[in-house]
Each structure stands twice: as structure tokens, then as C-alpha cells.
Design an enzyme around this catalytic site. Sequence first.
Site, PDB file in Angstrom:
ATOM      1  N   SER A   1     -10.712  -0.988   0.158  1.00  0.00           N
ATOM      2  CA  SER A   1      -9.984  -0.793   0.981  1.00  0.00           C
ATOM      3  C   SER A   1     -10.181  -1.099   2.312  1.00  0.00           C
ATOM      4  O   SER A   1      -9.548  -1.900   2.693  1.00  0.00           O
ATOM      5  CB  SER A   1      -9.482   0.841   0.957  1.00  0.00           C
ATOM      6  OG  SER A   1      -8.866   0.753  -0.134  1.00  0.00           O
TER       7      SER A   1
ATOM      8  N   HIS B   1      -3.648   5.490   3.961  1.00  0.00           N
ATOM      9  CA  HIS B   1      -4.652   4.678   3.980  1.00  0.00           C
ATOM     10  C   HIS B   1      -3.574   3.215   4.460  1.00  0.00           C
ATOM     11  O   HIS B   1      -4.375   2.209   4.553  1.00  0.00           O
ATOM     12  CB  HIS B   1      -3.909   4.739   1.893  1.00  0.00           C
ATOM     13  CG  HIS B   1      -4.939   3.661   1.469  1.00  0.00           C
ATOM     14  ND1 HIS B   1      -4.982   2.675   1.636  1.00  0.00           N
ATOM     15  CD2 HIS B   1      -6.190   3.676   0.899  1.00  0.00           C
ATOM     16  CE1 HIS B   1      -5.643   1.728   0.805  1.00  0.00           C
ATOM     17  NE2 HIS B   1      -6.543   2.825   0.452  1.00  0.00           N
TER      18      HIS B   1
ATOM     19  N   ASN C   1      -4.223  -3.908  23.480  1.00  0.00           N
ATOM     20  CA  ASN C   1      -3.127  -3.737  24.296  1.00  0.00           C
ATOM     21  C   ASN C   1      -4.547  -2.598  25.451  1.00  0.00           C
ATOM     22  O   ASN C   1      -3.653  -1.840  26.397  1.00  0.00           O
ATOM     23  CB  ASN C   1      -2.119  -2.615  24.117  1.00  0.00           C
ATOM     24  CG  ASN C   1      -2.346  -1.660  23.216  1.00  0.00           C
ATOM     25  OD1 ASN C   1      -3.985  -1.302  22.349  1.00  0.00           O
ATOM     26  ND2 ASN C   1      -1.909  -0.955  22.238  1.00  0.00           N
TER      27      ASN C   1
ATOM     28  N   VAL D   1      -5.977 -15.711  -5.489  1.00  0.00           N
ATOM     29  CA  VAL D   1      -7.534 -14.151  -5.099  1.00  0.00           C
ATOM     30  C   VAL D   1      -8.519 -14.690  -4.273  1.00  0.00           C
ATOM     31  O   VAL D   1      -9.626 -15.156  -5.067  1.00  0.00           O
ATOM     32  CB  VAL D   1      -6.967 -13.774  -6.443  1.00  0.00           C
ATOM     33  CG1 VAL D   1      -7.839 -12.392  -6.371  1.00  0.00           C
ATOM     34  CG2 VAL D   1      -6.139 -13.640  -8.028  1.00  0.00           C
TER      35      VAL D   1
ATOM     36  N   ASP E   1      12.705   2.514   4.354  1.00  0.00           N
ATOM     37  CA  ASP E   1      11.791   2.779   5.231  1.00  0.00           C
ATOM     38  C   ASP E   1      10.022   2.851   4.212  1.00  0.00           C
ATOM     39  O   ASP E   1       9.669   4.278   4.209  1.00  0.00           O
ATOM     40  CB  ASP E   1      12.785   4.470   5.227  1.00  0.00           C
ATOM     41  CG  ASP E   1      11.752   5.213   6.712  1.00  0.00           C
ATOM     42  OD1 ASP E   1      10.636   4.083   7.346  1.00  0.00           O
ATOM     43  OD2 ASP E   1      11.554   5.887   7.360  1.00  0.00           O
TER      44      ASP E   1
ATOM     45  N   ILE F   1      -8.149   1.130  19.182  1.00  0.00           N
ATOM     46  CA  ILE F   1      -9.065   0.052  18.707  1.00  0.00           C
ATOM     47  C   ILE F   1      -8.510  -1.313  18.680  1.00  0.00           C
ATOM     48  O   ILE F   1      -6.989  -1.406  19.421  1.00  0.00           O
ATOM     49  CB  ILE F   1      -9.116   0.033  16.683  1.00  0.00           C
ATOM     50  CG1 ILE F   1      -7.328   0.508  16.926  1.00  0.00           C
ATOM     51  CG2 ILE F   1      -9.646   1.707  16.846  1.00  0.00           C
ATOM     52  CD1 ILE F   1      -7.879   0.386  14.621  1.00  0.00           C
TER      53      ILE F   1
ATOM     54  N   ASP G   1       1.060  -1.390   0.157  1.00  0.00           N
ATOM     55  CA  ASP G   1      -0.685   0.220   0.028  1.00  0.00           C
ATOM     56  C   ASP G   1       0.883   0.804  -0.186  1.00  0.00           C
ATOM     57  O   ASP G   1       2.077   1.172  -0.377  1.00  0.00           O
ATOM     58  CB  ASP G   1      -1.234  -0.129   1.457  1.00  0.00           C
ATOM     59  CG  ASP G   1      -2.350   0.854   1.090  1.00  0.00           C
ATOM     60  OD1 ASP G   1      -2.392   1.776   0.858  1.00  0.00           O
ATOM     61  OD2 ASP G   1      -3.549   0.093   0.737  1.00  0.00           O
TER      62      ASP G   1
END
Length: 421
Positions: A362, A203, A216, A314, A196, A220, A148
Site C-alpha cells: 500500500s 489508509h 511547506n 498497469v 464527501d 512531511i 481508497d
Amino acid sequence: MKKLFLALGLTCALSASAQDFNGYIVKLKPGYESFVNTTYADAQMRKLSFGTFAVVKEKFEGLVADPAVEYVEKNWIINLNDFSAPQSVESALTENRDEQFSKQWGLLNDGRNSGGWFSRGKAGEDINATQAWNVETGNRDLVVAVIDTGVDYTHSDLKANTWKNEGEIAGNGIDDDGNGFVDDVYGYDFANKDADPMDGHSHGTHCAGVIGARHNGTGIMGVMANVKIMSIKFLSDSGSGETIDAISSIDYAVANGAKILSNSWGGGEYSEALKESIENARDKGVLFVAAAGNSRSDNDVRSTYPANYEVENVISVGAMDGKGNRSSFSNYGQETVHVFAPGSNILSTVPGERYKKMSGTSMATPMVSGVLGLLLSKEDQLSFSEIKERIYKTAVPNATLITKAKSGRIEAYRLLNNIQN
């Protein structure tokens, strides 16, 4: 000609470009690599595990007829306008990040947390995550690659579940593990050709949080409490990228141990090189989860790639809203879309210790990637056909979705326990 896109929903728009491809991808026949280097001086070479490719600026008769060349195709560009969530949503979440689970309707829909301004959602139209977690919460050794715009691997909700290349020493300028990439500790940035993969867009970080935000006590909760998220960037901070970098990203993920590839992007014309990269992932036992697209169209009639490639690994994903309906923007297809998942107003992580709601296939795609991560954590020997049959037979046959995909809504608890319709 279709443009390529990130699989966001109505909150973003395609950026029209006068140039929707950047040169040509050339696949070379074995043994001709040095010949091409000397013949086409401007060629940029990519040696991948399933073949050697070159990117050239122009296509001409001599190139197509060259005995060194297997095929030539356009190097498609992915391009997306920046989008921003409503400021009121972002500000509220920035000030109060603790225990946001009640707002994650895709995991547990109570009807109140999934509606709009003037209407309620429908309780129970979710992936049933809480019951699924009584069976499986994930596996710290399972690697899910988010291909992404990169991932903010320093985010407090993600860093404990971030994949690290243990064979690489950061910052020493040496390819310590011999995988062909220098200092790739957290993954790789194919957009900028460096080690990096930090997300400067949001996104990719959002998708990563849907899959594996740590359980944790703050922020969320991801679909998986335990996972290793591999950060791979081929889309720049402005949201643009090229097909050659997409296939390089897939190849990197497969070579470095990912078992699931989460792909919240797609569009454009058919690409043999992209299909070959997915087939190579298939041959290595890697799932390829792909967004069905956001053009409100029938993928059975008009193909959207990579979701429409007919390759066994797929899995094409459509988006649904909090009422259990197909999201208004989502593509569909009774034969070509495999399953639906929550994709409207999904709360997740974004860079800078923040959280936002986004909409699109997405968001539905990493939801399914996470659910399949739970399944593979429990049963790691399933074949692609067995996984798909399990999805079809355990998905909830929601009346509004069953005619829009090969199944209905994915349901994690039923999937894990093989509770069939």
C-alpha cells in the site's frame, strides 16, 4: 478462493467473512437498459463510460441466458480489520509535527532512519527524491487519483495539493458541471453514495501524503511537491468495499481528468468488469499503479488482481525495506511485478492533523505513483511502453530484488534523466 484486501503489511490482518461477495455484476448489451430495469426489479444500475452494468442479488439460469446480458460475475467484497500503529509512534508525531523529513527513509535513507530496533538500514536504498527534486517537483495541473478509503482533504499537509472540481458549487444540491454527480467538489464517495470522500479509516490519507504532502516547512514531504490529489472513496471507514464501486471509482477518476490512478488494494478472483475499467483508463491515456499484494507469494504462479491484469497501463509494485530487501510480507514475481519501492515503516499523513508509520505494498504503490507523477510532469507525451521501459532500464538492479521483479528498485533521479543501467 482468495479474499480481497487493502495492501497493508504485517500490522493488519484479513477479516474472514462468510460472504465474500455481494450479489452479481451484470454487464448489459447496448440498448437493453430499460428492459433490465423492468425485468429485474431489484437491479441497481450503473451507467459508466465503457458500458452499462446492473448489480442483482441472485444469479440464475434465466439471467445468464438473457439476450440482454453480456456476462455475469460475482461482485467481490474487500474487507479488512482495523489496524493501529504503535501508540508510541503516533503520540510522538502528534506532539512534534515539524520537519519530519529526516524520518522519511524512503525519500532519503541515511541508514539510521530506516533500521529496526536492533539493526540499521542501508544508506542509499531509497528513491533518491532529493536529487530528483533538483530536476522536477511536480505539476499543479497533474491529477493523481487516490482510489481508497477517501482522503482527509482538510489536512494541513494535503489541502493545498487537493483536487477541487471547479465546475461544482458546494452544497447547492445541483449537478452544476453535468458530470452526473451532485456536489462532488473534492471527489466522490462510492461506498456511501455521497459527495464527501472524507477518510474515516486513515489508509487513503496515508497514501495521499506519500504522493503529495506539501513541501511547506511542516509535517512531511510527499514525493511530489506540486500535484492535484483527487479523493475517491470506495472502501468504507471499516475498510470494506465492492468491486462495482471500484470500477465506478476508476470511471469517475478517468472522466474527471486524472492521469495516474493509485490503487493500494487488490485480491480476489478475476473480474472482467474490473479489467474493462482498467482498459478504458488505458484508452484514455491513464496510468494504473497497483499494489502487488502482501501474502508473501509469487504473482507469477498465483495471480493477484488488479496488479496481474495484462493491460498496458498497469504497473505492479512490490515493497522493500530500509536495507534494500524485499519486505517480508510483499508479493513478488519476476514477470508480473514491475518494480519495487520503499514500503516498510513509511511515515505519512493520517486524518486529524496526525502522522503515522504504516507498512505494506500500500505504501510502495503511492511512492511509485508519485515518482511517475514527476516523470509525467517533465515528459507528458510518453507512451505506456516507453514509461515501462524507462522504469526497467533506470531502476537500480539491487541484487536482492532483481530476481523478484522485472526490474529492481525505482530511482526517481535516474528515471527523470533516463540514466540507464
